[in-house]
Design an enzyme around this catalytic site. Structure first.
Site, PDB file in Angstrom:
ATOM      1  N   ARG A  13       0.834  -1.217   0.000  1.00 19.64           N
ATOM      2  CA  ARG A  13       0.000   0.000   0.000  1.00 19.64           C
ATOM      3  C   ARG A  13       0.864   1.261   0.000  1.00 19.64           C
ATOM      4  NH1 ARG A  13      -2.011   0.795   6.253  1.00 19.64           N
ATOM      5  NH2 ARG A  13      -0.276  -0.301   7.194  1.00 19.64           N
ATOM      6  N   SER A  40      -4.638   4.786   6.049  1.00 21.10           N
ATOM      7  CA  SER A  40      -4.475   3.366   5.704  1.00 21.10           C
ATOM      8  C   SER A  40      -4.121   3.171   4.236  1.00 21.10           C
ATOM      9  CB  SER A  40      -5.759   2.594   6.003  1.00 21.10           C
ATOM     10  OG  SER A  40      -6.025   2.608   7.383  1.00 21.10           O
ATOM     11  N   GLU A  61     -19.164   4.265   0.852  1.00 17.30           N
ATOM     12  CA  GLU A  61     -18.449   3.782  -0.331  1.00 17.30           C
ATOM     13  C   GLU A  61     -19.316   3.800  -1.584  1.00 17.30           C
ATOM     14  OE1 GLU A  61     -18.657   2.155   2.567  1.00 17.30           O
ATOM     15  OE2 GLU A  61     -16.629   2.191   3.373  1.00 17.30           O
ATOM     16  N   PHE A  86     -14.566  -3.312   1.152  1.00 13.69           N
ATOM     17  CA  PHE A  86     -15.530  -2.216   0.995  1.00 13.69           C
ATOM     18  C   PHE A  86     -15.452  -1.581  -0.394  1.00 13.69           C
ATOM     19  CE2 PHE A  86     -13.955  -2.007   5.548  1.00 13.69           C
ATOM     20  CZ  PHE A  86     -14.829  -3.000   5.954  1.00 13.69           C
ATOM     21  N   HIS A 112      -5.467  -3.779   1.939  1.00 15.12           N
ATOM     22  CA  HIS A 112      -5.894  -4.731   2.961  1.00 15.12           C
ATOM     23  C   HIS A 112      -6.653  -5.909   2.356  1.00 15.12           C
ATOM     24  CE1 HIS A 112      -4.678  -1.326   5.279  1.00 15.12           C
ATOM     25  NE2 HIS A 112      -5.040  -1.819   6.433  1.00 15.12           N
ATOM     26  N   ASP A 120      -7.780  -8.061  12.207  1.00 16.07           N
ATOM     27  CA  ASP A 120      -9.166  -7.585  12.066  1.00 16.07           C
ATOM     28  C   ASP A 120     -10.148  -8.722  11.766  1.00 16.07           C
ATOM     29  OD1 ASP A 120      -8.788  -4.963  12.695  1.00 16.07           O
ATOM     30  OD2 ASP A 120      -8.594  -4.269  10.627  1.00 16.07           O
ATOM     31  N   ARG A 170      -1.669  -4.814   3.256  1.00 13.94           N
ATOM     32  CA  ARG A 170      -1.235  -4.109   4.449  1.00 13.94           C
ATOM     33  C   ARG A 170       0.132  -4.533   4.990  1.00 13.94           C
ATOM     34  NH1 ARG A 170      -2.323  -5.249  10.196  1.00 13.94           N
ATOM     35  NH2 ARG A 170      -2.253  -3.276  11.340  1.00 13.94           N
TER      36      ARG A 170
END
Lengths: 317, 281
Positions: A13, A40, A61, A86, A112, A120, A170
């Site tokens: 990322r 992020s 989104e 998302f 991610h 998560d 990530r």
């Protein structure tokens, strides 16, 4: 075999963020949208340096994807960003109608992705996004392997007319491709020449494929490693040429075997040159919480898994 | 500028086009199309700044986005009769190999269409994006959008409504077709939305009503009033009070003709109520 040097672990990322920083300077029509995940997605510098071209959409989104589609009308090149879950599953119909069917020049950039976001857990670990995106007519699907390649891909898609899904992650992973290398959409990269088995890998699994090839070499097995950074359009020619030589294949991806790279390869081979194939991929399952390394071990997505899959496919050959 | 009589004649022809298109393929959505005929004619023939021809970017002109894409018959009729494509092409509506798909799309390259719509609730976001692109481009023309009232039940609208006010998008005029009907019945019965005005105002929009939403003069006046309210730090919402099926007596009063085609006899009745003015296709 050719050796690759890890210039230091870093997240893909951040490669996206670095690419965006350059695009901010070189492409005045590039705009970025983000749904409350600016840090992020490593977009802080872009947002600071180009506030008029950065659109904070809030946690919304669907509206973000629609706005990105609208911004292309007037010549903007919108990069719509979020976590992979998302940015795809949550907004599939918005992407389908307002972006893909409408053929809008939107770049959906997703961090991610896969299991490696770690702790998560499954709500955030999408393992279906490549399938969702590759099924959309006209969508280009790219899953680069390291920082350098993600940066290069981020820049390259700005000059590609049409919708693109760019997937990255990530965790800090080895950075081993050429710095500021050229990125050619749809052109697979031969990393290692070999003759016994073809290993087709995408994303974070490419480094593991290289490690596996080294281990296999020590046991006298010659593995060919190809980096399939573009899932769609697939580089049919590169794959078929390699298979012609090795007569078996292992596909490696941080994704469900249903809908992923492996399935695309199966389809290609079934039509042209059927050979045995093993899948290093998740097996129709959700993920769970854990460290990235623990998860890759538990779900069979590491160097060891690739070596095992190669041995299995060679036994059938 | 056309006078009121000319606009009304235009509407009469559009109504004929609507019922003939839907009858020609025995499918489609005449009710909402008829209810918005005056609005489309006012917008394209009187209010919007339009360039000759069509280009996707639409710089230096006003833009329009139809969110409730199922009322494509009225959109196609007004686009064709405003010069975007041959009127003859209306006869291909919903047929194989046509650019006039059941719901509007850019996919077959039909001039006048800038986004696909049909799956509801997406148009306001697209209009917002186009409005912000105009601002970035230093283009001070406006973006218009049209939405069904039932369509407001889709959550994406409220993301867009929130964003537009929060970011002071004031080059956008979104019109809600308040006909009070949706497929399963009246909007009050299906999912009562309470006061749409109160909701938009609570979100920070400037709201005005066009009470006579099937009166061409009232619509032109309302649209001009809406234009005068742009550029003042708030998005503008028009509540257009229409009657579904307006102009064809047996299609009015209720939701029965939301998505139903007339038979031969019903077509003749509908056409008898709306004289041919610009020439049938």
């Amino acid at each position: 075999m050719k050796k690759f040097t890890n210039s230091g672990n870093i997240d893909t990322r951040s490669g996206f963020g670095a690419g965006m920083d350059e695009l901010g300077e070189t492409h005045e029509n590039v705009v970025a949208l983000c749904a409350d995940l600016t840090g992020s997605l490593k977009l802080n510098d872009f947002a600071k340096n180009h506030p008029e071209r950065f659109f904070q959409t809030g946690i919304a989104e669907a509206n973000m994807i629609g706005m990105a589609a609208g911004m292309t009308i007037g010549g903007k090149v919108p990069y719509a960003t979020s976590f992979a879950n998302f940015a795809t599953g949550r907004v599939y119909d918005q992407i389908r109608q307002s972006v893909a069917y409408s053929n809008k020049n939107v770049k959906i950039c997703a961090s991610h992705a896969g299991l490696t976001l770690g702790e998560d857990g499954a709500t955030h670990q999408i393992l279906e996004d490549l399938g969702l995106m590759k099924m959309l007519p006209g969508m280009t699907v790219i899953n680069p392997c390291d920082f350098n390649q993600t940066k290069a891909a981020t820049k390259a898609i700005a000059d590609h007319e049409g919708p693109v899904y760019l997937r990255f992650g990530r965790p800090s992973v080895p950075n081993f491709t050429e710095a500021d290398g050229k990125f050619e959409i749809g052109k697979a990269l031969h990393l290692v020449e070999g003759s016994d088995v073809t290993i087709l890998a995408t994303g974070h699994l490419v480094w593991h494929a290289l490690e596996a090839a080294e281990e296999l070499e020590e046991k006298g097995i010659s593995a060919e490693v190809i980096n399939i950074h573009t899932i769609k359009p697939l580089d049919d020619e590169a794959i078929l040429n390699s298979i012609k030589k090795t007569r078996c294949v292992v596909t490696c991806e941080e994704h469900n075997y249903l809908g992923g790279l492996g399935e695309s390869v199966s389809g290609l081979l079934a039509k042209n040159d059927p050979v045995y194939q093993e899948f290093v991929a998740t097996n129709d399952t959700f993920g769970e919480s854990g460290t990235p390394a623990q998860l890759m071990e538990k779900y069979g997505l590491n160097t060891k898994s690739i070596v095992k899959a190669v041995n299995k496919v060679l036994a059938k050959k | 500028m056309p006078n009121t009589k000319q606009l009304e004649d235009f509407v009469s022809q559009v109504r004929r086009d609507i019922v003939r298109q839907v009858h020609g393929v025995s499918s489609g959505h005449p009710g909402g199309s008829l209810g918005c005929a005056e609005f489309f004619v006012a917008l394209y023939q009187e209010v919007m700044k339009r360039k000759e021809g069509f280009d996707m970017d639409g710089k230096d002109e006003d833009l329009f986005f139809l969110s409730n894409g199922h009322i494509s018959p009225v959109f196609y009729s007004v686009l064709a009769r405003s010069g975007y494509f041959p009127v003859e092409e209306l006869k291909t509506f919903r047929k194989i190999d046509s650019r006039l798909q059941g719901h509007p799309t850019t996919h077959e390259g039909l001039p006048g269409i800038r986004i696909a719509s049909g799956s509801l609730g997406q148009g306001m976001s697209v209009a917002l994006g186009a409005a912000q692109a105009k601002t970035l481009n230093g283009d001070d023309n406006l973006v218009y959008s049209l939405h069904g009232d039932g369509e407001l039940q889709e959550g994406q609208n409220w993301e867009a409504i929130l964003y537009a006010a929060g970011n002071k998008i004031d080059n956008l005029i979104s019109t809600i077709d308040l006909n009070g009907q949706q497929i399963d019945g009246s909007t009050d019965d299906v999912l009562n939305m309470g006061s749409v005005r109160a909701k938009f105002e609570a979100f920070g929009w400037d709201v005005l009503d066009i009470e006579k939403g099937n009166d061409i003069e009232a619509i032109v006046a309302g649209l001009n009033e809406a234009k005068s309210r742009t550029g003042k730090g708030k998005p503008v919402c028009i509540l257009l009070h229409t009657i579904m099926g307006h102009g064809v007596d047996f299609m009015m009063d209720g939701h029965a003709w939301h998505g139903k085609a007339p038979n031969d006899e019903q077509l003749e009745k509908a056409l008898a109520q709306n004289p041919e003015t610009l020439g049938d296709y």
